[in-house]
Design a protein around this motif. Structure first.
Motif, PDB file in Angstrom:
ATOM      1  N   THR A  34       0.865  -1.185   0.000  1.00  0.00           N
ATOM      2  CA  THR A  34       0.000   0.000   0.000  1.00  0.00           C
ATOM      3  C   THR A  34       0.898   1.231   0.000  1.00  0.00           C
ATOM      4  O   THR A  34       1.865   1.298   0.764  1.00  0.00           O
ATOM      5  N   MET A  36       0.502   5.274   0.319  1.00  0.00           N
ATOM      6  CA  MET A  36      -0.495   6.289   0.660  1.00  0.00           C
ATOM      7  C   MET A  36       0.186   7.654   0.762  1.00  0.00           C
ATOM      8  O   MET A  36       0.968   7.892   1.676  1.00  0.00           O
ATOM      9  N   SER A  60      -4.234  -3.973   6.513  1.00  0.00           N
ATOM     10  CA  SER A  60      -5.447  -3.314   6.989  1.00  0.00           C
ATOM     11  C   SER A  60      -5.353  -1.816   6.704  1.00  0.00           C
ATOM     12  O   SER A  60      -5.581  -1.384   5.580  1.00  0.00           O
ATOM     13  N   SER A  61      -4.983  -1.041   7.683  1.00  0.00           N
ATOM     14  CA  SER A  61      -5.090   0.414   7.515  1.00  0.00           C
ATOM     15  C   SER A  61      -3.973   1.014   6.665  1.00  0.00           C
ATOM     16  O   SER A  61      -2.800   0.759   6.920  1.00  0.00           O
ATOM     17  N   PRO A  62      -4.328   1.828   5.675  1.00  0.00           N
ATOM     18  CA  PRO A  62      -3.295   2.581   4.947  1.00  0.00           C
ATOM     19  C   PRO A  62      -2.827   3.808   5.734  1.00  0.00           C
ATOM     20  O   PRO A  62      -1.824   4.415   5.409  1.00  0.00           O
ATOM     21  N   VAL A  63      -3.588   4.149   6.774  1.00  0.00           N
ATOM     22  CA  VAL A  63      -3.270   5.309   7.613  1.00  0.00           C
ATOM     23  C   VAL A  63      -2.754   4.773   8.945  1.00  0.00           C
ATOM     24  O   VAL A  63      -3.406   3.947   9.563  1.00  0.00           O
ATOM     25  N   LEU A  64      -1.597   5.243   9.381  1.00  0.00           N
ATOM     26  CA  LEU A  64      -0.974   4.681  10.575  1.00  0.00           C
ATOM     27  C   LEU A  64      -0.631   5.777  11.563  1.00  0.00           C
ATOM     28  O   LEU A  64      -0.569   6.958  11.194  1.00  0.00           O
TER      29      LEU A  64
ATOM     30  N   MET B 179      -4.599   6.365  -3.057  1.00  0.00           N
ATOM     31  CA  MET B 179      -3.553   5.429  -2.661  1.00  0.00           C
ATOM     32  C   MET B 179      -3.299   4.382  -3.745  1.00  0.00           C
ATOM     33  O   MET B 179      -4.148   4.131  -4.582  1.00  0.00           O
ATOM     34  N   MET B 180      -2.083   3.829  -3.726  1.00  0.00           N
ATOM     35  CA  MET B 180      -1.736   2.778  -4.687  1.00  0.00           C
ATOM     36  C   MET B 180      -1.662   1.442  -3.972  1.00  0.00           C
ATOM     37  O   MET B 180      -1.142   1.347  -2.852  1.00  0.00           O
ATOM     38  N   GLU B 181      -2.205   0.418  -4.646  1.00  0.00           N
ATOM     39  CA  GLU B 181      -2.084  -0.941  -4.140  1.00  0.00           C
ATOM     40  C   GLU B 181      -1.939  -1.899  -5.312  1.00  0.00           C
ATOM     41  O   GLU B 181      -2.142  -1.524  -6.461  1.00  0.00           O
ATOM     42  N   ARG B 268     -10.953  -0.029   6.608  1.00  0.00           N
ATOM     43  CA  ARG B 268      -9.572  -0.528   6.675  1.00  0.00           C
ATOM     44  C   ARG B 268      -8.909  -0.044   7.962  1.00  0.00           C
ATOM     45  O   ARG B 268      -8.190  -0.775   8.635  1.00  0.00           O
ATOM     46  N   ILE B 269      -9.116   1.228   8.280  1.00  0.00           N
ATOM     47  CA  ILE B 269      -8.519   1.805   9.491  1.00  0.00           C
ATOM     48  C   ILE B 269      -9.141   1.126  10.718  1.00  0.00           C
ATOM     49  O   ILE B 269      -8.449   0.782  11.672  1.00  0.00           O
ATOM     50  N   LEU B 271     -10.304  -1.855  10.757  1.00  0.00           N
ATOM     51  CA  LEU B 271      -9.807  -3.237  10.815  1.00  0.00           C
ATOM     52  C   LEU B 271      -8.529  -3.301  11.645  1.00  0.00           C
ATOM     53  O   LEU B 271      -8.345  -4.210  12.456  1.00  0.00           O
ATOM     54  N   LYS B 272      -7.665  -2.323  11.452  1.00  0.00           N
ATOM     55  CA  LYS B 272      -6.425  -2.286  12.239  1.00  0.00           C
ATOM     56  C   LYS B 272      -6.763  -2.082  13.725  1.00  0.00           C
ATOM     57  O   LYS B 272      -6.185  -2.742  14.587  1.00  0.00           O
ATOM     58  N   PRO B 347      -5.790   4.480  13.600  1.00  0.00           N
ATOM     59  CA  PRO B 347      -6.237   3.267  14.302  1.00  0.00           C
ATOM     60  C   PRO B 347      -6.233   3.441  15.824  1.00  0.00           C
ATOM     61  O   PRO B 347      -7.161   2.990  16.507  1.00  0.00           O
TER      62      PRO B 347
END
Lengths: 183, 360
Positions: A34, A36, A60-64, B179-181, B268-269, B271-272, B347
Motif C-alpha cells: 500500500t 499512501m 489493513s489500515s493505509p493510515v498509521l 492510494m496505490m495498491e 480498513r482503518i 480493521l487495524k 487506528p
C-alpha cells in the motif's frame, strides 16, 4: 513479515517517487503493498509524506500512527514524526538543515548526508535514490534486483537511460548511511 | 492466461477496469481527488483500442446528460466526479432512475458542504443511498475499501446496472482514490456489438426497424395513474435488488462482544483498530457493508442479538448510523463516532474510542 514505513520531507524532493519505487519492488516480490501519499494543495517546498506498507498478508489500515521505519528529510518532519517511531524501530534522517537531531533512546538512529552528497555529485535529482539506498541498507526489505526492475516499470521508457545512474546512486546511498545509535 | 498485476492508484484502477470491462463511453469533468480517472483514460487512449469514447464535457451537468443519452442507446457508459460535482449530477441521476437506464457513476468523496476540502470524507452517504435527486428512487451503491475493489466494482456496478436497468454508483473517497495498491486486473471483455445490445437491451434506442413499435424512453408521465404504476414497478424492482444483491464482509463478528460497522477506506482503518483490540483481549468484530444500498439490515439485526454493543464509525456527522439504528430497531444501543471535514482518524484513535465507550 510486515514493514510500515513513512518518508517525509519537502515537496519536490522526490519522496512520492521513492515510495512508489519501493512499493513496486515489493509488488515484484509478490508482497501486498500500500502506498499512501499525503495529498492536498501540495507544492514544491511545502511538506509532503508517503506511507509505504509491505506485507506478506492482507494490509489493513493505509493510515498509521506508528511506524517501523521513519525517514525524515527536513527539520519539520523530524519534529513531527520522531515520536511516531515504534519502540525498537528505526529513524533515518538527512542532516541537511537539521538543528535538533533525534533524541529518543529506544530506537535506532541513522544519519544520511544525502543532500550534501547530491550537491557534491552535482546531481540534485540523485537525492531520493541516495536516500532509498540508505533505507535498503538498514532495512533490506526488498532486494536490489527488484528495485532495479521496479525502476524499469516506474520510469517512462524515455527515462530508462537514467536507470544505471539511479542504480549507482542507490548503491552509493548504501555506503554513506551512518549509524548514530543502534539498540 | 496469466494474471495481469499492476500497482495502481484507486482512480487509475477505475480507468483500467472501465476499458477492460468493454465500457462504451466515459464523460467527465475534472475535480480533485478523482481527476486521475479521466487523466488515465486519456493516457490509455481506448478509442484507439476498444473504440471506447472518452470525453471531457463542458460541465458535470453536461457529462451526466451525455451518460443519459448513451445509456438510452443501450451503451455501457459512465461518469465520475467528487462531491460538489456529484451534487450537480443529481438531476441527471434522477432522470436515469426514472427512465430505468443502466449507468455507472463514481463519486470519490471529499469534505463538504459546498466546495469544502479536497481531503477524504464519507459525507455523501445520505446523498447516495437516500436519493440525492428528487423522486422515490434508489441507486445501487457500492463502497470499495481497496484499490482492487475499485477495479472489481466497475464490473459489478455495470453488471448490476444492466441486470436491473438502474443506475449504480461507486461511493469511494479520497483515500481509496489516491492510494496505490496491488491490483489483479479483471479479465478483458469485448465491447458489445450493436446486435448484442439489440438482443440484451430490447428497450434501447438504436433506430426503429420496420414492423417494431417505437421504443420510448422518458421519465415524463403526466397521468398520475400511470405514474403510480411506474413507481410501483420501480419499488418492486428495488425490493428485488434488496432481496438479491446485499453484499458485506464480517470479520471476527461471530464471537464479538462489540461490533464496529464501517465502510470504505475507514473500514480498513477500523480493521487495524479491531486487530489491536483483539491483541489486548477485547473481543471486537468488524462488519463492513459493501453495498450501502441495499443495506445489510437483516445481517446487522442478527448480530445485534449476539453482541453487547454496536458502534458506527464514519467520516461524517452520523449518516449510516441511522440505517443501523433502523435495522436494530431499538433492540440495542448503537453508538457513533465520526470525524469531519477531511480529517481521518488513526487506528489508535479508534481503539481509544472503543475502550472509552465500552471498557471505561
Amino acid at each position: 513479515m510486515k514493514k510500515e514505513i513513512i518518508v517525509a520531507g519537502f515537496g519536490g524532493q522526490g519522496i512520492l517517487s521513492l515510495g512508489k519505487i519501493l512499493a513496486h519492488a515489493g509488488l515484484i516480490e509478490g508482497k501486498e503493498v500500500t502506498w499512501m501519499p499525503s495529498y492536498g494543495p501540495e507544492q514544491r517546498g511545502g511538506t509532503a509524506n508517503v506511507t509505504v506498507i509491505l506485507s506478506d498478508d492482507r494490509i489493513s489500515s493505509p493510515v498509521l500512527n506508528s511506524y517501523d521505519v521513519v525517514v525524515v528529510l527536513n527539520q519539520p518532519s523530524l519534529d513531527r514524526f520522531e515520536n511516531d517511531v515504534k519502540p525498537g524501530g528505526t529513524i533515518i534522517y538527512d542532516s541537511y538543515g537539521i538543528r535538533h537531531t533525534p533524541t529518543r533512546k529506544d530506537i535506532n538512529i541513522y544519519r544520511i548526508d544525502a543532500m550534501d552528497e547530491a550537491i557534491e555529485m552535482g546531481n540534485a535529482r540523485a537525492f531520493n535514490m541516495l536516500v532509498l539506498g540508505g533505507i535498503l541498507k538498514v532495512c533490506p526489505i526488498v532486494n536490489t534486483e527488484s528495485i532495479v526492475n521496479s525502476l524499469k516499470e516506474s520510469l517512462a521508457e524515455r527515462l530508462h537511460k537514467l536507470i544505471p545512474e539511479n542504480e549507482k546512486a542507490i548503491l552509493h546511498g548504501m555506503e554513506i548511511i551512518k549509524a548514530e545509535q543502534e539498540i | 492466461m496469466s494474471e495481469e498485476i499492476k500497482l495502481l492508484k484507486g482512480n487509475e484502477a477505475i480507468a483500467h477496469a472501465a476499458i477492460r470491462y468493454g465500457a462504451d463511453g466515459y464523460f467527465g469533468y475534472p475535480i480533485t481527488p478523482q481527476s486521475e480517472i479521466m487523466e488515465t483514460l486519456m493516457t490509455l487512449k481506448p478509442w484507439e483500442s476498444t473504440g471506447m469514447v472518452v470525453l471531457q464535457a463542458e460541465s458535470e451537468v453536461a457529462a451526466i446528460n451525455m451518460v443519459y443519452g448513451g445509456a438510452g442507446s443501450g451503451k455501457a457508459v459512465m461518469t465520475s466526479s467528487s462531491s460538489p460535482g456529484v451534487s450537480l449530477k443529481q438531476e441527471g441521476i434522477s432522470y436515469l432512475a426514472g427512465t430505468e437506464l443502466p449507468a455507472l457513476i463514481v463519486n470519490v468523496m471529499r469534505g463538504g458542504p459546498g466546495l469544502g476540502t479536497i481531503q477524504p470524507s464519507q459525507a455523501d452517504y445520505f446523498q447516495a443511498v437516500k436519493g440525492g435527486g428528487h423522486g422515490d428512487y434508489k441507486l445501487i451503491t457500492l463502497a470499495p475499501s481497496s484499490v482492487q475493489e475499485m477495479a472489481d466494482f466497475v464490473y459489478l456496478g455495470f453488471d448490476l446496472a444492466f441486470k436491473y436497468r438502474n443506475p449504480a454508483i461507486i461511493l469511494a473517497d479520497g483515500i481509496i482514490g489516491q492510494m496505490m495498491e496491488k491490483v489483479i486486473l479483471p479479465p478483458i471483455r469485448p465491447r458489445r456489438t450493436e446486435e448484442e445490445i439489440r438482443s440484451q437491451c430490447p428497450w434501447a434506442l438504436q433506430g426503429k426497424p420496420k414492423g417494431r413499435k417505437p421504443n420510448i424512453l422518458t421519465s415524463l408521465e403526466l397521468s398520475p395513474a400511470v405514474m403510480e404504476e411506474n413507481n410501483l414497478r420501480f419499488q418492486a424492482k428495488y425490493r428485488e435488488i434488496e432481496k438479491n444483491e446485499i453484499r458485506y464482509e464480517a470479520i471476527d463478528c461471530e464471537d464479538a462482544d462489540y461490533m464496529i460497522v464501517a465502510f470504505g477506506s475507514l473500514a480498513r482503518i477500523c480493521l487495524k483498530a479491531q486487530e489491536m483490540a483483539r491483541a489486548e483481549g477485547i473481543k471486537v468484530g468488524l462488519l463492513r457493508p459493501i453495498t450501502l444500498w441495499p443495506f445489510p439490515s437483516d445481517i446487522i439485526a442478527e448480530y445485534a442479538k449476539k453482541v453487547k454493543g454496536i458502534i458506527s464509525i464514519e467520516l461524517n456527522a452520523g449518516q449510516m448510523v441511522e440505517d443501523i439504528r433502523l435495522a436494530v430497531n431499538g433492540t440495542i444501543d448503537v453508538k457513533f463516532y465520526g470525524r469531519l471535514g477531511g480529517i481521518v482518524p488513526t487506528p489508535d484513535e479508534i481503539l481509544d474510542v472503543i475502550k472509552k465507550e465500552y471498557i471505561g
